[in-house]
Design a protein around this motif. Sequence first.
Motif, PDB file in Angstrom:
ATOM      1  N   GLN A 272      38.292 -10.760 -10.764  1.00  0.00           N
ATOM      2  CA  GLN A 272      38.309 -12.256 -10.691  1.00  0.00           C
ATOM      3  C   GLN A 272      38.829 -12.182  -9.536  1.00  0.00           C
ATOM      4  O   GLN A 272      39.593 -10.988  -9.459  1.00  0.00           O
ATOM      5  CB  GLN A 272      38.725 -12.422 -11.837  1.00  0.00           C
ATOM      6  CG  GLN A 272      38.118 -11.840 -13.292  1.00  0.00           C
ATOM      7  CD  GLN A 272      38.695 -12.473 -14.307  1.00  0.00           C
ATOM      8  OE1 GLN A 272      39.814 -11.799 -13.802  1.00  0.00           O
ATOM      9  NE2 GLN A 272      37.903 -12.098 -16.004  1.00  0.00           N
ATOM     10  N   PRO A 273      38.704 -12.992  -8.950  1.00  0.00           N
ATOM     11  CA  PRO A 273      40.106 -13.918  -7.709  1.00  0.00           C
ATOM     12  C   PRO A 273      41.903 -13.508  -7.884  1.00  0.00           C
ATOM     13  O   PRO A 273      41.541 -13.742  -9.350  1.00  0.00           O
ATOM     14  CB  PRO A 273      39.396 -15.560  -7.284  1.00  0.00           C
ATOM     15  CG  PRO A 273      38.131 -15.179  -8.079  1.00  0.00           C
ATOM     16  CD  PRO A 273      37.899 -13.661  -9.088  1.00  0.00           C
ATOM     17  N   ARG A 274      42.369 -12.993  -7.396  1.00  0.00           N
ATOM     18  CA  ARG A 274      43.310 -12.864  -7.706  1.00  0.00           C
ATOM     19  C   ARG A 274      44.118 -14.315  -8.015  1.00  0.00           C
ATOM     20  O   ARG A 274      43.835 -14.849  -7.522  1.00  0.00           O
ATOM     21  CB  ARG A 274      44.438 -11.637  -6.759  1.00  0.00           C
ATOM     22  CG  ARG A 274      43.826 -10.893  -7.140  1.00  0.00           C
ATOM     23  CD  ARG A 274      44.305 -10.014  -6.068  1.00  0.00           C
ATOM     24  NE  ARG A 274      46.032  -9.323  -6.346  1.00  0.00           N
ATOM     25  CZ  ARG A 274      46.560  -8.491  -6.747  1.00  0.00           C
ATOM     26  NH1 ARG A 274      45.571  -7.738  -7.693  1.00  0.00           N
ATOM     27  NH2 ARG A 274      47.795  -8.614  -7.025  1.00  0.00           N
ATOM     28  N   ALA A 275      45.539 -14.670  -8.494  1.00  0.00           N
ATOM     29  CA  ALA A 275      45.725 -16.109  -8.530  1.00  0.00           C
ATOM     30  C   ALA A 275      46.397 -16.200  -7.352  1.00  0.00           C
ATOM     31  O   ALA A 275      46.300 -17.278  -7.067  1.00  0.00           O
ATOM     32  CB  ALA A 275      47.358 -15.236  -9.486  1.00  0.00           C
ATOM     33  N   GLU A 276      46.871 -15.550  -6.273  1.00  0.00           N
ATOM     34  CA  GLU A 276      46.961 -15.562  -4.721  1.00  0.00           C
ATOM     35  C   GLU A 276      45.758 -16.921  -4.052  1.00  0.00           C
ATOM     36  O   GLU A 276      46.402 -17.155  -3.332  1.00  0.00           O
ATOM     37  CB  GLU A 276      47.508 -14.331  -4.143  1.00  0.00           C
ATOM     38  CG  GLU A 276      48.639 -14.447  -4.070  1.00  0.00           C
ATOM     39  CD  GLU A 276      48.941 -12.637  -5.355  1.00  0.00           C
ATOM     40  OE1 GLU A 276      47.545 -12.501  -6.179  1.00  0.00           O
ATOM     41  OE2 GLU A 276      49.824 -12.139  -5.531  1.00  0.00           O
ATOM     42  N   VAL A 277      44.616 -16.320  -4.769  1.00  0.00           N
ATOM     43  CA  VAL A 277      43.856 -17.072  -3.780  1.00  0.00           C
ATOM     44  C   VAL A 277      43.719 -18.662  -4.525  1.00  0.00           C
ATOM     45  O   VAL A 277      43.624 -19.329  -4.095  1.00  0.00           O
ATOM     46  CB  VAL A 277      42.356 -16.149  -4.687  1.00  0.00           C
ATOM     47  CG1 VAL A 277      40.388 -17.102  -3.945  1.00  0.00           C
ATOM     48  CG2 VAL A 277      42.338 -14.974  -4.154  1.00  0.00           C
ATOM     49  N   GLY A 278      43.213 -18.471  -6.017  1.00  0.00           N
ATOM     50  CA  GLY A 278      43.415 -19.411  -6.918  1.00  0.00           C
ATOM     51  C   GLY A 278      45.130 -20.307  -6.277  1.00  0.00           C
ATOM     52  O   GLY A 278      44.824 -22.256  -5.964  1.00  0.00           O
ATOM     53  N   GLN A 279      45.909 -20.063  -5.842  1.00  0.00           N
ATOM     54  CA  GLN A 279      47.579 -20.868  -5.073  1.00  0.00           C
ATOM     55  C   GLN A 279      47.074 -21.412  -3.967  1.00  0.00           C
ATOM     56  O   GLN A 279      47.346 -22.930  -3.855  1.00  0.00           O
ATOM     57  CB  GLN A 279      48.256 -19.984  -5.206  1.00  0.00           C
ATOM     58  CG  GLN A 279      49.183 -19.752  -6.724  1.00  0.00           C
ATOM     59  CD  GLN A 279      50.059 -18.459  -7.631  1.00  0.00           C
ATOM     60  OE1 GLN A 279      50.524 -17.592  -5.580  1.00  0.00           O
ATOM     61  NE2 GLN A 279      50.803 -18.343  -8.118  1.00  0.00           N
TER      62      GLN A 279
ATOM     63  N   CYS B  17      36.150 -34.349   6.770  1.00  0.00           N
ATOM     64  CA  CYS B  17      37.145 -33.136   7.247  1.00  0.00           C
ATOM     65  C   CYS B  17      36.933 -31.790   5.729  1.00  0.00           C
ATOM     66  O   CYS B  17      36.092 -32.496   4.700  1.00  0.00           O
ATOM     67  CB  CYS B  17      38.472 -34.007   6.234  1.00  0.00           C
ATOM     68  SG  CYS B  17      39.733 -32.799   5.829  1.00  0.00           S
ATOM     69  N   LYS B  18      36.852 -31.512   6.277  1.00  0.00           N
ATOM     70  CA  LYS B  18      36.664 -29.882   5.707  1.00  0.00           C
ATOM     71  C   LYS B  18      38.195 -29.243   5.445  1.00  0.00           C
ATOM     72  O   LYS B  18      38.952 -29.093   6.286  1.00  0.00           O
ATOM     73  CB  LYS B  18      35.789 -28.170   6.631  1.00  0.00           C
ATOM     74  CG  LYS B  18      34.801 -29.328   6.787  1.00  0.00           C
ATOM     75  CD  LYS B  18      33.242 -28.784   7.232  1.00  0.00           C
ATOM     76  CE  LYS B  18      31.998 -29.062   7.361  1.00  0.00           C
ATOM     77  NZ  LYS B  18      31.111 -28.218   8.063  1.00  0.00           N
ATOM     78  N   THR B  19      37.630 -27.726   4.767  1.00  0.00           N
ATOM     79  CA  THR B  19      38.985 -26.771   4.329  1.00  0.00           C
ATOM     80  C   THR B  19      39.283 -25.442   4.380  1.00  0.00           C
ATOM     81  O   THR B  19      37.744 -25.472   4.243  1.00  0.00           O
ATOM     82  CB  THR B  19      39.411 -27.266   3.184  1.00  0.00           C
ATOM     83  OG1 THR B  19      38.927 -27.163   2.071  1.00  0.00           O
ATOM     84  CG2 THR B  19      39.848 -28.834   2.503  1.00  0.00           C
ATOM     85  N   SER B  20      39.348 -24.426   4.622  1.00  0.00           N
ATOM     86  CA  SER B  20      39.569 -23.552   5.209  1.00  0.00           C
ATOM     87  C   SER B  20      40.741 -22.725   5.152  1.00  0.00           C
ATOM     88  O   SER B  20      41.918 -23.144   5.262  1.00  0.00           O
ATOM     89  CB  SER B  20      39.170 -23.531   6.697  1.00  0.00           C
ATOM     90  OG  SER B  20      39.293 -21.420   6.780  1.00  0.00           O
ATOM     91  N   LEU B  21      40.470 -21.534   3.958  1.00  0.00           N
ATOM     92  CA  LEU B  21      41.364 -20.804   3.996  1.00  0.00           C
ATOM     93  C   LEU B  21      41.026 -19.235   4.202  1.00  0.00           C
ATOM     94  O   LEU B  21      40.191 -18.864   4.068  1.00  0.00           O
ATOM     95  CB  LEU B  21      41.366 -20.650   2.195  1.00  0.00           C
ATOM     96  CG  LEU B  21      41.749 -19.544   1.025  1.00  0.00           C
ATOM     97  CD1 LEU B  21      43.352 -19.498   1.833  1.00  0.00           C
ATOM     98  CD2 LEU B  21      41.490 -19.942  -0.180  1.00  0.00           C
ATOM     99  N   ILE B  22      42.688 -18.887   4.730  1.00  0.00           N
ATOM    100  CA  ILE B  22      42.290 -17.462   6.038  1.00  0.00           C
ATOM    101  C   ILE B  22      43.448 -16.757   5.199  1.00  0.00           C
ATOM    102  O   ILE B  22      44.097 -16.484   5.120  1.00  0.00           O
ATOM    103  CB  ILE B  22      42.264 -17.262   6.886  1.00  0.00           C
ATOM    104  CG1 ILE B  22      41.624 -19.191   7.805  1.00  0.00           C
ATOM    105  CG2 ILE B  22      42.537 -16.380   7.729  1.00  0.00           C
ATOM    106  CD1 ILE B  22      41.582 -18.932   9.292  1.00  0.00           C
ATOM    107  N   MET B  23      42.333 -15.450   4.595  1.00  0.00           N
ATOM    108  CA  MET B  23      44.026 -14.389   4.336  1.00  0.00           C
ATOM    109  C   MET B  23      42.862 -12.948   3.760  1.00  0.00           C
ATOM    110  O   MET B  23      41.644 -13.100   3.962  1.00  0.00           O
ATOM    111  CB  MET B  23      44.012 -15.039   2.667  1.00  0.00           C
ATOM    112  CG  MET B  23      43.117 -14.640   1.433  1.00  0.00           C
ATOM    113  SD  MET B  23      43.840 -15.527  -0.028  1.00  0.00           S
ATOM    114  CE  MET B  23      44.602 -13.940  -0.618  1.00  0.00           C
TER     115      MET B  23
END
Length: 457
Positions: free
Chosen positions: A359-366, A396-402
Motif C-alpha cells: 500500500q502507499p505509505r502515509a507520506e504519499v497521502g500527506q 491547472c494540473k498537479t504534480s507530486l515528485i518524490m
Amino acid sequence: MSIGIENLGKFVFEYISKYREGYESFTSLPPNGAGYPKYTISPFLKSEAFEVILAEDGVVINEVASEPEHQWYIAGGPALKVDLEPTKTPSEVTQFIKDNGLAGKPIGIYRIVAKEHIPSSVWKGKIKNISFQKTVVNDELNVSLHLIEVKTSLKKLVCNLTFGAYGIVLEPHLPDTRSSFGEPYIIEKMGFFPADLNNRRFFNYIEIFGQSDIEAWDERIISLRVKHDLRRDFAKTLSRPEGNNGGSISMGATNQWVENYTNRLGTLKLVIDDFRNTLLFQSHETEDVFHKLIEKHPILLDVYGSCESKPKLHYPDGELSPIGKTYVEPDFIVSYADQSYKLVELERASKNVATKQGQPRAEVGQAAFQTAEWVHYIREHYNQIRTRYPGIHTKCKTSLIMSRSTQSSFNNVADINRYKEMIIQQYNVDEFLTYDDLFDRACTAYTVLTGLSPHGI
C-alpha cells in the motif's frame, strides 16, 4: 511573371492544410511523431480568417484578429505612433497621460517623428490602387481568405498599412526579389497609428514576402516550407517559456530568438550534469536540496514553462482554509505560454513509496493532500489570483515528485509504472514522478530540442 491572386489564395489554403498536418506529426508521441508540446505556435493552426494582399513585387498575409481589449493606442501598446512637429497628439490624450501619472514613463507607445511630408492617404492608412477583391472560404479548414490585389509596390503598400512608419519615418529593410523564397518579414502583436488617432491597426501576426512571381508560390515547395516553418515556430515559442507578452519583429533570416534558444539548450545540458551528481551523491538529503537545485535551474522542472518558487496563495482577510491556514504554498507553480499551469509538490528523494504490504505509505497521502488544498483554494478563491495567474481555474494540473525509481523505494513492486498509475487514480493527482523520472524527462527534452537547433533552420 506574377502569380494570380486566386492562385495565391489556393497556395495559402494548401499551406495551411499541410502546416496543420505537419504540426500533428510534430506533436504526436514517438514513434509516430517527435513528441513536441501542443502549443499554439502559429495562427495558421486555429485562426479562421486571413487577409492576403498581392502587390506588384510582394505579398502580405495578415491574420484577421481582434485588437487588444485595452486602449493600446493610448497606453500599453506595444505600438509605433507616427507623429509630426509640432505633435498631432490630441490634448485630451496628453492630459489623460498626465492625470494617470504616466508622463515621462515607459507606456509601450514609441513616438517616431517624420522629417518629411506624409501624404494624406498614408497618414490615414488607406490601401490604394485596389484592382481586385474577393473573399473565399475553405469549409474543410474553416478558414476564409480576403484576397486583395493592388497595383502598387510592396514598399508603398507597407508604408500605407503602417501610416508611414515603415517607408517614410523608418527604413524597415523589407524582403525583395533577392531574398530567399519563404523567408518573410514577420510582425507580431504590434500596433501602428497616426498621432491624431484618425485610424489605427494592430497586427497580431503579419508576414511580408518580397516575391510575387510564380516560382516563389509554386505549390510544389509547400512541403519544404512547412517543415522549415514548423521548426522555426516551435523553436521561437520554446525560446520564451514565459510566453510572448510583447511585440516582436523578425526580419527574414535574422531571427531574434536564435541566441535565446541556443542559450537555453546549452544551459539544459549543463544542469542535467548537475542534477545527475545530486542524484548520485545527495539523494539521502532533505527535499530542500532538490528544491534549491530546481530553484537555481528551473529548466530541470519543465523545459517548456516558467517556474515560480514557493508562491503564497493567501486567503481573503478574515477567512481560513478548512484546516485553519491563512495561505497555501506550492513548492512551484509552472506557467506555460498558453496560460495553463502546473502545481508541484516536492518530497524527499529518500522516502519510500510503498509499505511491505504494497500500500502507499502515509507520506504519499500527506503530500497528495497538499495538492488537494491548492486545487480547493483555486476553485474557491480564483478572484484573489486571477490577475497573477489568469485562467488557472480552468487549466491547472498537479504534480507530486518524490522517491527514486528503485525496487527498494517501491518495496519490490513488480511493475513500478503501473503502481504509479494506481497512485494517480487513488489520490486524484495528475502526475506522480520520482526524481529519476524528472531526470529522464530533462534528458529526453534535451534530445528532442536538439533536433530544433536553430543552426539548421
